[in-house]
Scaffold this motif. Structure first.
Motif, mmCIF file in Angstrom:
data_model
loop_
_atom_site.group_PDB
_atom_site.id
_atom_site.type_symbol
_atom_site.label_atom_id
_atom_site.label_comp_id
_atom_site.label_asym_id
_atom_site.label_seq_id
_atom_site.Cartn_x
_atom_site.Cartn_y
_atom_site.Cartn_z
ATOM 1 N N TRP A 28 6.636 -9.571 -4.886
ATOM 2 C CA TRP A 28 6.774 -8.571 -3.826
ATOM 3 C C TRP A 28 5.609 -8.655 -2.845
ATOM 4 N N ALA A 29 4.393 -8.735 -3.371
ATOM 5 C CA ALA A 29 3.199 -8.740 -2.521
ATOM 6 C C ALA A 29 3.167 -9.972 -1.616
ATOM 7 N N ARG A 30 3.486 -11.114 -2.157
ATOM 8 C CA ARG A 30 3.449 -12.341 -1.340
ATOM 9 C C ARG A 30 4.556 -12.343 -0.288
ATOM 10 N N THR A 31 5.727 -11.844 -0.651
ATOM 11 C CA THR A 31 6.823 -11.743 0.322
ATOM 12 C C THR A 31 6.441 -10.794 1.445
ATOM 13 N N LEU A 32 5.877 -9.642 1.089
ATOM 14 C CA LEU A 32 5.462 -8.683 2.103
ATOM 15 C C LEU A 32 4.352 -9.267 2.971
ATOM 16 N N ALA A 33 3.399 -9.971 2.370
ATOM 17 C CA ALA A 33 2.318 -10.594 3.145
ATOM 18 C C ALA A 33 2.898 -11.589 4.160
ATOM 19 N N ASP A 34 3.874 -12.381 3.734
ATOM 20 C CA ASP A 34 4.519 -13.327 4.657
ATOM 21 C C ASP A 34 5.206 -12.580 5.803
ATOM 22 N N ASP A 35 5.923 -11.488 5.473
ATOM 23 C CA ASP A 35 6.601 -10.694 6.501
ATOM 24 C C ASP A 35 5.599 -10.108 7.494
ATOM 25 N N VAL A 36 4.512 -9.577 6.969
ATOM 26 C CA VAL A 36 3.482 -8.974 7.827
ATOM 27 C C VAL A 36 2.934 -10.019 8.788
ATOM 28 N N GLU A 37 2.668 -11.201 8.294
ATOM 29 C CA GLU A 37 2.127 -12.257 9.157
ATOM 30 C C GLU A 37 3.140 -12.734 10.200
ATOM 31 N N ARG A 38 4.432 -12.555 9.918
ATOM 32 C CA ARG A 38 5.475 -12.911 10.901
ATOM 33 C C ARG A 38 5.708 -11.790 11.907
ATOM 34 N N GLY B 260 -5.694 -7.752 7.537
ATOM 35 C CA GLY B 260 -6.170 -7.045 6.353
ATOM 36 C C GLY B 260 -5.060 -6.779 5.356
ATOM 37 N N GLY B 261 -3.885 -6.413 5.841
ATOM 38 C CA GLY B 261 -2.762 -6.143 4.951
ATOM 39 C C GLY B 261 -2.357 -7.375 4.165
ATOM 40 N N ALA B 262 -2.147 -8.477 4.868
ATOM 41 C CA ALA B 262 -1.732 -9.714 4.194
ATOM 42 C C ALA B 262 -2.806 -10.191 3.224
ATOM 43 N N ARG B 263 -4.046 -10.126 3.632
ATOM 44 C CA ARG B 263 -5.140 -10.593 2.771
ATOM 45 C C ARG B 263 -5.224 -9.779 1.478
ATOM 46 N N GLN C 236 -5.529 -2.895 -5.058
ATOM 47 C CA GLN C 236 -5.529 -3.790 -3.900
ATOM 48 C C GLN C 236 -4.126 -3.927 -3.310
ATOM 49 N N LEU C 237 -3.107 -3.972 -4.162
ATOM 50 C CA LEU C 237 -1.737 -4.024 -3.652
ATOM 51 C C LEU C 237 -1.415 -2.781 -2.829
ATOM 52 N N ALA C 238 -1.802 -1.610 -3.338
ATOM 53 C CA ALA C 238 -1.531 -0.361 -2.623
ATOM 54 C C ALA C 238 -2.297 -0.306 -1.304
ATOM 55 N N VAL C 239 -3.535 -0.771 -1.299
ATOM 56 C CA VAL C 239 -4.314 -0.788 -0.054
ATOM 57 C C VAL C 239 -3.730 -1.810 0.910
ATOM 58 N N GLY C 240 -3.256 -2.937 0.382
ATOM 59 C CA GLY C 240 -2.606 -3.932 1.242
ATOM 60 C C GLY C 240 -1.379 -3.357 1.927
ATOM 61 N N LEU C 241 -0.569 -2.615 1.176
ATOM 62 C CA LEU C 241 0.593 -1.960 1.773
ATOM 63 C C LEU C 241 0.150 -0.933 2.805
ATOM 64 N N THR C 242 -0.916 -0.206 2.521
ATOM 65 C CA THR C 242 -1.457 0.776 3.468
ATOM 66 C C THR C 242 -1.817 0.096 4.783
ATOM 67 N N HIS C 243 -2.588 -0.989 4.704
ATOM 68 C CA HIS C 243 -2.998 -1.689 5.920
ATOM 69 C C HIS C 243 -1.808 -2.287 6.655
ATOM 70 N N ALA C 244 -0.859 -2.838 5.913
ATOM 71 C CA ALA C 244 0.332 -3.408 6.546
ATOM 72 C C ALA C 244 1.094 -2.325 7.307
ATOM 73 N N ALA C 245 1.256 -1.145 6.698
ATOM 74 C CA ALA C 245 1.973 -0.046 7.347
ATOM 75 C C ALA C 245 1.207 0.504 8.545
ATOM 76 N N ARG C 246 -0.106 0.372 8.535
ATOM 77 C CA ARG C 246 -0.929 0.815 9.670
ATOM 78 C C ARG C 246 -0.916 -0.215 10.809
ATOM 79 N N GLY C 247 -0.324 -1.394 10.563
ATOM 80 C CA GLY C 247 -0.275 -2.439 11.583
ATOM 81 C C GLY C 247 -1.429 -3.421 11.528
ATOM 82 N N ASN C 248 -2.244 -3.352 10.487
ATOM 83 C CA ASN C 248 -3.361 -4.280 10.314
ATOM 84 C C ASN C 248 -2.840 -5.537 9.620
ATOM 85 N N THR C 249 -2.368 -6.492 10.406
ATOM 86 C CA THR C 249 -1.739 -7.703 9.890
ATOM 87 C C THR C 249 -2.680 -8.500 8.998
#
Length: 171
Positions: free
Chosen positions: A145-155, A110-113, A95-108
């Protein structure tokens, strides 16, 4: 129905050697399908049984190369082939890897979730087993790392999968 330029019947589903539906289109580094005639990134073979250290090493190399979608497939193999007591761990890492995938694809959203879901899953597994560093994995660090990245993605921070890849192992 006509045929496609690749000689397939229009509307026909791609199939693997066992007859299961499997999209044969090439993929980019983030797992997005490309046109049939495009050059893509080699896919990870599915169903490979690896030891936990092999899984972590291979997944880390893929993450570092900016291929979290492919790392997810490595974690998925461990989740499906590993011992029952570790399934939730490997699923959380996937799930972490898929979250990073979605975040990198611009899916705010889905990535954060998925990043938060994966963080919760590995924390829950660690709490239930009393192990926060199985196979030299740094589960507390990965959750942070995941929560920090999720916060960044949402910003609205743009995510490059290679530069934002986590360190899986404890230092």
């Amino acid at each position: 129905m006509g045929t496609t330029p690749e000689g397939r019947r229009a509307g026909a589903r791609d199939r693997d050697n066992e007859g299961r539906a499997r999209n044969a289109r090439p993929r980019d580094g983030l797992g997005r399908p490309l046109p049939y005639d495009a050059a893509g990134v080699a896919r990870q073979p599915e169903g490979v049984v690896r030891t936990p250290p092999e899984t972590v090493t291979e997944a880390q190399a893929l993450l570092d190369a900016g291929k979290p979608f492919h790392a997810h497939e490595v974690f998925e193999d461990a989740w499906k082939s590993g011992p029952d007591e570790e399934r939730a761990l490997w699923r959380g890492l996937a799930q972490l890897a898929v979250g990073l995938t979605h975040a990198a694809r611009g899916n705010t959203t889905g990535g954060a979730r998925l990043l938060r879901r994966g963080a919760g899953a590995i924390e829950e597994w660690a709490a239930g087993t009393g192990h926060d560093r199985p196979h030299d994995l740094d589960l507390p660090g990965l959750a942070r790392w995941a929560r920090t990245l999720a916060d960044d993605v949402e910003r609205g921070v743009t995510v490059d999968a290679g530069t934002r890849a986590p360190a899986l192992r404890a230092s």
